[in-house]
Every structure is written in C-alpha cells, then in structure tokens.
Motif scaffolding. Structure first.
Motif, PDB file in Angstrom:
ATOM      1  N   SER A  24       0.822  -1.214   0.000  1.00  0.00           N
ATOM      2  CA  SER A  24       0.000   0.000   0.000  1.00  0.00           C
ATOM      3  C   SER A  24       0.855   1.263   0.000  1.00  0.00           C
ATOM      4  O   SER A  24       0.344   2.365   0.164  1.00  0.00           O
ATOM      5  CB  SER A  24      -0.932  -0.011   1.214  1.00  0.00           C
ATOM      6  N   ASP A  25       2.169   1.112  -0.179  1.00  0.00           N
ATOM      7  CA  ASP A  25       3.072   2.261  -0.221  1.00  0.00           C
ATOM      8  C   ASP A  25       2.991   2.918  -1.596  1.00  0.00           C
ATOM      9  O   ASP A  25       3.713   2.572  -2.518  1.00  0.00           O
ATOM     10  CB  ASP A  25       4.512   1.825   0.069  1.00  0.00           C
ATOM     11  N   THR A  26       2.098   3.887  -1.741  1.00  0.00           N
ATOM     12  CA  THR A  26       1.922   4.541  -3.033  1.00  0.00           C
ATOM     13  C   THR A  26       3.017   5.580  -3.298  1.00  0.00           C
ATOM     14  O   THR A  26       3.074   6.157  -4.373  1.00  0.00           O
ATOM     15  CB  THR A  26       0.536   5.217  -3.125  1.00  0.00           C
ATOM     16  N   LYS A  27       3.895   5.785  -2.339  1.00  0.00           N
ATOM     17  CA  LYS A  27       5.005   6.717  -2.563  1.00  0.00           C
ATOM     18  C   LYS A  27       6.067   6.092  -3.460  1.00  0.00           C
ATOM     19  O   LYS A  27       6.810   6.785  -4.122  1.00  0.00           O
ATOM     20  CB  LYS A  27       5.614   7.140  -1.224  1.00  0.00           C
ATOM     21  N   GLN A  28       6.141   4.762  -3.438  1.00  0.00           N
ATOM     22  CA  GLN A  28       7.072   4.071  -4.337  1.00  0.00           C
ATOM     23  C   GLN A  28       6.492   4.159  -5.748  1.00  0.00           C
ATOM     24  O   GLN A  28       5.400   3.676  -6.009  1.00  0.00           O
ATOM     25  CB  GLN A  28       7.215   2.597  -3.956  1.00  0.00           C
ATOM     26  N   ARG A  29       7.202   4.746  -6.640  1.00  0.00           N
ATOM     27  CA  ARG A  29       6.696   4.962  -8.002  1.00  0.00           C
ATOM     28  C   ARG A  29       7.149   3.841  -8.935  1.00  0.00           C
ATOM     29  O   ARG A  29       7.735   4.083  -9.972  1.00  0.00           O
ATOM     30  CB  ARG A  29       7.173   6.314  -8.531  1.00  0.00           C
ATOM     31  N   GLU A  30       6.863   2.614  -8.532  1.00  0.00           N
ATOM     32  CA  GLU A  30       7.254   1.469  -9.347  1.00  0.00           C
ATOM     33  C   GLU A  30       6.193   1.142 -10.397  1.00  0.00           C
ATOM     34  O   GLU A  30       6.448   1.208 -11.576  1.00  0.00           O
ATOM     35  CB  GLU A  30       7.495   0.240  -8.458  1.00  0.00           C
ATOM     36  N   VAL A  31       4.997   0.760  -9.918  1.00  0.00           N
ATOM     37  CA  VAL A  31       3.950   0.320 -10.840  1.00  0.00           C
ATOM     38  C   VAL A  31       2.624   0.996 -10.511  1.00  0.00           C
ATOM     39  O   VAL A  31       2.207   1.037  -9.359  1.00  0.00           O
ATOM     40  CB  VAL A  31       3.805  -1.226 -10.839  1.00  0.00           C
ATOM     41  N   ALA A  32       2.000   1.556 -11.540  1.00  0.00           N
ATOM     42  CA  ALA A  32       0.657   2.119 -11.416  1.00  0.00           C
ATOM     43  C   ALA A  32      -0.279   1.208 -12.195  1.00  0.00           C
ATOM     44  O   ALA A  32       0.060   0.754 -13.294  1.00  0.00           O
ATOM     45  CB  ALA A  32       0.609   3.532 -11.990  1.00  0.00           C
ATOM     46  N   ILE A  33      -1.448   0.948 -11.637  1.00  0.00           N
ATOM     47  CA  ILE A  33      -2.410   0.070 -12.294  1.00  0.00           C
ATOM     48  C   ILE A  33      -3.640   0.892 -12.656  1.00  0.00           C
ATOM     49  O   ILE A  33      -4.232   1.549 -11.795  1.00  0.00           O
ATOM     50  CB  ILE A  33      -2.792  -1.103 -11.370  1.00  0.00           C
ATOM     51  N   VAL A  34      -3.975   0.857 -13.945  1.00  0.00           N
ATOM     52  CA  VAL A  34      -5.111   1.619 -14.446  1.00  0.00           C
ATOM     53  C   VAL A  34      -6.177   0.632 -14.905  1.00  0.00           C
ATOM     54  O   VAL A  34      -5.976  -0.116 -15.856  1.00  0.00           O
ATOM     55  CB  VAL A  34      -4.696   2.563 -15.597  1.00  0.00           C
ATOM     56  N   ASP A  35      -7.283   0.637 -14.202  1.00  0.00           N
ATOM     57  CA  ASP A  35      -8.411  -0.255 -14.470  1.00  0.00           C
ATOM     58  C   ASP A  35      -9.415   0.534 -15.295  1.00  0.00           C
ATOM     59  O   ASP A  35      -9.975   1.511 -14.812  1.00  0.00           O
ATOM     60  CB  ASP A  35      -9.010  -0.691 -13.130  1.00  0.00           C
ATOM     61  N   VAL A  36      -9.641   0.138 -16.541  1.00  0.00           N
ATOM     62  CA  VAL A  36     -10.522   0.899 -17.424  1.00  0.00           C
ATOM     63  C   VAL A  36     -11.916   0.276 -17.546  1.00  0.00           C
ATOM     64  O   VAL A  36     -12.664   0.601 -18.461  1.00  0.00           O
ATOM     65  CB  VAL A  36      -9.893   1.143 -18.820  1.00  0.00           C
ATOM     66  N   ARG A  37     -12.266  -0.589 -16.591  1.00  0.00           N
ATOM     67  CA  ARG A  37     -13.623  -1.131 -16.607  1.00  0.00           C
ATOM     68  C   ARG A  37     -14.614   0.004 -16.342  1.00  0.00           C
ATOM     69  O   ARG A  37     -14.318   0.937 -15.612  1.00  0.00           O
ATOM     70  CB  ARG A  37     -13.778  -2.221 -15.535  1.00  0.00           C
ATOM     71  N   ASP A  38     -15.771  -0.116 -16.941  1.00  0.00           N
ATOM     72  CA  ASP A  38     -16.814   0.891 -16.775  1.00  0.00           C
ATOM     73  C   ASP A  38     -17.732   0.462 -15.626  1.00  0.00           C
ATOM     74  O   ASP A  38     -17.279   0.358 -14.498  1.00  0.00           O
ATOM     75  CB  ASP A  38     -17.579   1.066 -18.088  1.00  0.00           C
TER      76      ASP A  38
END
Length: 149
Positions: A24-38
């Motif tokens: 849950s460490d969102t400060k680490q800029r390793e991987v971003a996940i973009v969920d494009v489900r509607d």
C-alpha cells in the motif's frame, strides 16, 4: 526501421508479485495500475488500482501522462478480459506519452523509460487466482461475480 510495439503484456503472477512488493506504499513509483472497466468495475479491484473508465478515458489521457502517472516506471492497463478496452487504453496512453516526449513537453527518463503494459487475461483471470488475497485484491465481492461467467 523496426516497429516497436507501444505496449507489452504482463501476466497475473508477475503483476501480483509487483503489487505485493510495493503493497500500500503509493510513494514508491514502481507500478501504477489503471483499471478501465466501466460499470463492471464493481466486485473488487487490484490493490491501489485507479479506475479510469474506458468510456471517458480518451478525455483523461493528457491529464494522466502529465499528472498522476508521470513518474511511474511501469503503468499497467486492464479491463475485465484485457481484449479490447485495456489494450486500446494502453495504446492511447502510450501514443500520447510518446508524442509529449517527442514534443519536448515530457522528459523521457533515459534508461528509466516508462514501460506501458497490459494485464493478460484482465481482472477476470487475476481475480480467479487472487480474489482471496488481500495483499493484491481489495473490495472483493463474490456476489458481483456470480453471473459473469
């Protein structure tokens, strides 16, 4: 001149490993996940995934490349099956990002060039294996999946 694809694929096990590593460490800029489900976004999602519905995604691309996704090493796109919406969004994002870099509006981090990926099998395959693992899936609701097979 050889053609370089705008994005590559990542399998569910590799992505789960990445999510576990950053937690849950969102400060680490390793991987971003973009969920494009509607409207099929309900029923759970990959930990820390951002929901940007495919229906409005083209209007959000510019904001995403200059804003919240700018510094990540990897950006992973997916939809329910990752056969249409996820790959389309990944392509739109990668094209817009590449155009911004070529126009000098966005730095291309040299060796740290951002990698654009699509989750093979989408959230459907991901949740098949990881739905009961709170380290990688959040807000899972089994009743939302009863009629989706």
């Amino acid at each position: 001149m050889s053609f370089q694809p705008l994005y590559k694929y990542i399998d569910r096990d590799s992505l789960a490993e990445q999510v576990r590593k950053t937690g849950s460490d969102t400060k680490q800029r390793e991987v971003a996940i973009v969920d494009v489900r509607d409207d099929d976004f309900e029923g759970g999602n990959i930990l820390n995934a951002r929901n940007h519905p495919s229906s409005t995604f083209p209007d959000q691309v510019q904001d995403l490349i200059y804003g919240p996704l700018k510094d990540y090493k990897q950006v992973v796109f997916h939809c329910h099956l990752s056969q249409a919406r996820g790959p389309k969004a990944a392509g739109q994002y990668a094209q817009a990002r590449q155009a911004a870099v070529e126009a000098g509006k966005l730095e291309n981090e040299g060796e740290q060039k951002q990698e654009v990926l699509v989750l093979r099998g989408g959230f459907s395959e991901f949740q098949d294996k990881y739905k009961k693992d709170p380290a990688v899936v959040e807000k899972y609701d089994a009743s939302a999946w009863e009629h989706r097979d």
